[in-house]
Design a protein around this motif. Sequence first.
Motif, PDB file in Angstrom:
ATOM      1  N   HIS A  23       0.662  -1.120  -0.030  1.00 30.63           N
ATOM      2  CA  HIS A  23       0.104   0.017   0.070  1.00 30.63           C
ATOM      3  C   HIS A  23       0.799   1.194   0.008  1.00 30.63           C
ATOM      4  O   HIS A  23       0.901   1.923   0.990  1.00 30.63           O
ATOM      5  CB  HIS A  23      -0.940   0.019   1.470  1.00 30.63           C
ATOM      6  N   PRO A  24       1.565   1.677  -1.037  1.00 27.62           N
ATOM      7  CA  PRO A  24       2.707   2.626  -1.042  1.00 27.62           C
ATOM      8  C   PRO A  24       1.844   4.010  -0.978  1.00 27.62           C
ATOM      9  O   PRO A  24       2.332   4.914  -0.446  1.00 27.62           O
ATOM     10  CB  PRO A  24       3.111   2.385  -2.503  1.00 27.62           C
ATOM     11  N   ARG A  25       0.557   3.984  -1.386  1.00 29.10           N
ATOM     12  CA  ARG A  25      -0.014   5.322  -1.220  1.00 29.10           C
ATOM     13  C   ARG A  25      -0.245   5.898   0.107  1.00 29.10           C
ATOM     14  O   ARG A  25      -0.266   6.823   0.300  1.00 29.10           O
ATOM     15  CB  ARG A  25      -1.452   5.349  -1.947  1.00 29.10           C
ATOM     16  N   ARG A  26      -0.425   4.963   0.945  1.00 30.61           N
ATOM     17  CA  ARG A  26      -0.862   5.404   2.319  1.00 30.61           C
ATOM     18  C   ARG A  26       0.377   5.571   3.213  1.00 30.61           C
ATOM     19  O   ARG A  26       0.323   6.424   4.134  1.00 30.61           O
ATOM     20  CB  ARG A  26      -1.506   4.532   3.151  1.00 30.61           C
ATOM     21  N   TYR A  27       1.445   5.480   2.492  1.00 31.14           N
ATOM     22  CA  TYR A  27       2.935   5.773   3.062  1.00 31.14           C
ATOM     23  C   TYR A  27       3.608   7.112   2.400  1.00 31.14           C
ATOM     24  O   TYR A  27       4.902   7.450   2.619  1.00 31.14           O
ATOM     25  CB  TYR A  27       3.773   4.662   3.057  1.00 31.14           C
ATOM     26  N   ALA A  28       2.948   7.732   1.522  1.00 28.18           N
ATOM     27  CA  ALA A  28       3.437   8.902   0.671  1.00 28.18           C
ATOM     28  C   ALA A  28       3.328  10.131   1.577  1.00 28.18           C
ATOM     29  O   ALA A  28       2.703  11.270   1.003  1.00 28.18           O
ATOM     30  CB  ALA A  28       2.643   9.068  -0.347  1.00 28.18           C
ATOM     31  N   VAL A  29       3.978  10.165   2.855  1.00 23.41           N
ATOM     32  CA  VAL A  29       3.944  11.099   3.522  1.00 23.41           C
ATOM     33  C   VAL A  29       5.070  12.302   3.175  1.00 23.41           C
ATOM     34  O   VAL A  29       6.108  11.939   2.471  1.00 23.41           O
ATOM     35  CB  VAL A  29       4.297  10.980   5.148  1.00 23.41           C
ATOM     36  N   THR A  30       4.926  13.503   3.434  1.00 26.31           N
ATOM     37  CA  THR A  30       5.649  14.757   3.097  1.00 26.31           C
ATOM     38  C   THR A  30       6.768  14.990   4.150  1.00 26.31           C
ATOM     39  O   THR A  30       7.325  15.923   4.000  1.00 26.31           O
ATOM     40  CB  THR A  30       5.080  15.725   2.609  1.00 26.31           C
ATOM     41  N   GLY A  31       6.497  14.500   5.257  1.00 26.04           N
ATOM     42  CA  GLY A  31       7.508  14.821   6.384  1.00 26.04           C
ATOM     43  C   GLY A  31       6.881  14.338   7.688  1.00 26.04           C
ATOM     44  O   GLY A  31       5.764  13.909   7.800  1.00 26.04           O
ATOM     45  N   GLU A  32       7.599  14.896   8.887  1.00 23.43           N
ATOM     46  CA  GLU A  32       7.017  14.413  10.170  1.00 23.43           C
ATOM     47  C   GLU A  32       6.555  15.665  10.986  1.00 23.43           C
ATOM     48  O   GLU A  32       6.530  15.942  11.954  1.00 23.43           O
ATOM     49  CB  GLU A  32       8.206  13.872  10.940  1.00 23.43           C
ATOM     50  N   GLY A  33       6.082  16.788  10.005  1.00 21.29           N
ATOM     51  CA  GLY A  33       5.517  17.929  10.607  1.00 21.29           C
ATOM     52  C   GLY A  33       4.238  17.659  11.436  1.00 21.29           C
ATOM     53  O   GLY A  33       3.927  16.437  11.420  1.00 21.29           O
ATOM     54  N   HIS A  34       3.702  18.714  12.139  1.00 19.44           N
ATOM     55  CA  HIS A  34       2.509  18.438  13.207  1.00 19.44           C
ATOM     56  C   HIS A  34       1.646  19.439  12.510  1.00 19.44           C
ATOM     57  O   HIS A  34       1.782  20.670  12.870  1.00 19.44           O
ATOM     58  CB  HIS A  34       3.224  18.424  14.305  1.00 19.44           C
ATOM     59  N   GLN A  35       0.426  19.062  12.920  1.00 17.39           N
ATOM     60  CA  GLN A  35      -0.915  19.805  12.614  1.00 17.39           C
ATOM     61  C   GLN A  35      -1.570  19.696  13.895  1.00 17.39           C
ATOM     62  O   GLN A  35      -1.355  18.741  14.764  1.00 17.39           O
ATOM     63  CB  GLN A  35      -1.719  19.580  11.425  1.00 17.39           C
ATOM     64  N   SER A  36      -2.645  20.546  14.129  1.00 15.43           N
ATOM     65  CA  SER A  36      -3.287  20.415  15.512  1.00 15.43           C
ATOM     66  C   SER A  36      -4.203  19.020  15.219  1.00 15.43           C
ATOM     67  O   SER A  36      -4.762  18.612  14.195  1.00 15.43           O
ATOM     68  CB  SER A  36      -4.390  21.556  15.702  1.00 15.43           C
ATOM     69  N   TYR A  37      -4.592  18.295  16.697  1.00 14.28           N
ATOM     70  CA  TYR A  37      -5.270  17.159  16.564  1.00 14.28           C
ATOM     71  C   TYR A  37      -6.674  17.613  16.038  1.00 14.28           C
ATOM     72  O   TYR A  37      -7.255  16.773  15.469  1.00 14.28           O
ATOM     73  CB  TYR A  37      -5.196  16.810  17.710  1.00 14.28           C
ATOM     74  N   ALA A  38      -7.102  18.636  16.507  1.00 15.59           N
ATOM     75  CA  ALA A  38      -8.323  19.186  15.822  1.00 15.59           C
ATOM     76  C   ALA A  38      -8.527  18.955  14.228  1.00 15.59           C
ATOM     77  O   ALA A  38      -9.483  18.783  13.780  1.00 15.59           O
ATOM     78  CB  ALA A  38      -8.742  20.669  16.430  1.00 15.59           C
ATOM     79  N   ARG A  39      -7.389  19.411  13.835  1.00 16.72           N
ATOM     80  CA  ARG A  39      -7.412  19.458  12.294  1.00 16.72           C
ATOM     81  C   ARG A  39      -7.212  17.996  11.473  1.00 16.72           C
ATOM     82  O   ARG A  39      -8.068  17.849  10.772  1.00 16.72           O
ATOM     83  CB  ARG A  39      -5.919  20.004  11.802  1.00 16.72           C
ATOM     84  N   TYR A  40      -6.690  17.019  12.340  1.00 22.19           N
ATOM     85  CA  TYR A  40      -6.744  16.029  11.899  1.00 22.19           C
ATOM     86  C   TYR A  40      -7.993  15.267  12.111  1.00 22.19           C
ATOM     87  O   TYR A  40      -8.520  14.519  11.101  1.00 22.19           O
ATOM     88  CB  TYR A  40      -5.898  15.014  12.924  1.00 22.19           C
ATOM     89  N   LEU A  41      -8.934  15.518  13.401  1.00 20.79           N
ATOM     90  CA  LEU A  41      -9.880  14.943  13.467  1.00 20.79           C
ATOM     91  C   LEU A  41     -11.120  15.485  12.518  1.00 20.79           C
ATOM     92  O   LEU A  41     -11.892  15.022  11.857  1.00 20.79           O
ATOM     93  CB  LEU A  41     -10.566  15.321  14.869  1.00 20.79           C
ATOM     94  N   ALA A  42     -10.791  16.733  12.227  1.00 21.49           N
ATOM     95  CA  ALA A  42     -11.767  17.506  11.105  1.00 21.49           C
ATOM     96  C   ALA A  42     -11.607  16.729   9.645  1.00 21.49           C
ATOM     97  O   ALA A  42     -12.586  16.582   8.861  1.00 21.49           O
ATOM     98  CB  ALA A  42     -11.569  18.934  11.252  1.00 21.49           C
ATOM     99  N   VAL A  43     -10.258  16.462   9.497  1.00 19.96           N
ATOM    100  CA  VAL A  43     -10.184  16.129   8.125  1.00 19.96           C
ATOM    101  C   VAL A  43     -10.396  14.436   7.964  1.00 19.96           C
ATOM    102  O   VAL A  43     -11.259  14.388   7.068  1.00 19.96           O
ATOM    103  CB  VAL A  43      -8.543  16.068   7.705  1.00 19.96           C
TER     104      VAL A  43
END
Length: 338
Positions: A23-43
């Motif tokens: 499943h290469p698509r789910r590992y196509a991350v752009t880095g180890e940056g951090h958004q707010s957890y509220a942002r992750y939850l909303a998305v």
Amino acid sequence: MFVLIGLSGTALVIDDGLDRLTHPRRYAVTGEGHQSYARYLAVGRTVAQRGERAANIVRPAGTGPLTVTLVSPSAGAARRFVYLDPATARVLDVATPDGGVMRLVHRLHGSLLVPAIGRTIVGWVGLTLALSCLSGLVLWWPRSGGIRRAFGWRRGAGPATNLHHVAGAGIALPLLVLALTGAWISFPNVAAVLSGEDRTRGAVRLAGMLAPPLARPALAIDTVVARARPLAPAAPLRTIILPTERSADWTLAYDTQPMLTVAVADDSGVAARGLAPGSAAGGSSVGQIVRRVHDGTGMGRVWNGVIAIAGIAPTLLGITGVVLWWRRRASRAASRPD
């Protein structure tokens, strides 16, 4: 069956690498940056189907995706995983736990894909393998010569004989440990009696895990993280479990050994340290220790490497064993008078 269980066990130890390949698509991350957890939850909620609720957020230990789990209370607690790029909160993939190659491998290892009695069969296979390891060690130990002779490469013997002899001896003890811990996991009621643990604890914990998440928690998730942080100031946060209809507490798990958890009451916002699930008096239960040893979770790369090799060992020993049997058979046939 030894081969199937062994190879599937090796695959599970290196599951992260295999999952990246399949499943290469789910590992196509752009880095180890951090958004707010509220942002992750909303998305994560943007891809929710009708009636689905967010149950938890899991941060990766390395460079993998962050995962938001969605649960549908109206569909028997059916789950879907939303994989997000930690740096951007972009949706990378959406999957169900029943799909994918690794889920099939997990079922093969745990039950040989046999409904109802598969887990019991695996347990008896584990006990049979343990007896095989013990008898192999007895037959392997030389009558004279000590440990050097035991692990030495025998002159005059073929490669198959030496490989079967040395590889079997070197992996027998780890394979014995994995066989016994696998049998322990496969017979939970017997294991509970032997360890003196409460047999209802697992059922209670499972019921809590399957309870529907609250549709609208009172506290914002970033507020919860901030309330819990003073109780774990340096530990990396790995999992946030949202309140459920069974327990109105948020549960935050941190990357420590033993695992540190913090509960935050959704009504008052009061945070309190908790014990790792299944632990007693601050330590790990017997079942947790057995599971960690068998799975390699938190046991370091060396033990995980040993587990991976031990999983391949039944295949290797099976091949060399057949070769030796065939040669003996051919030799006996050649020595018989016409």
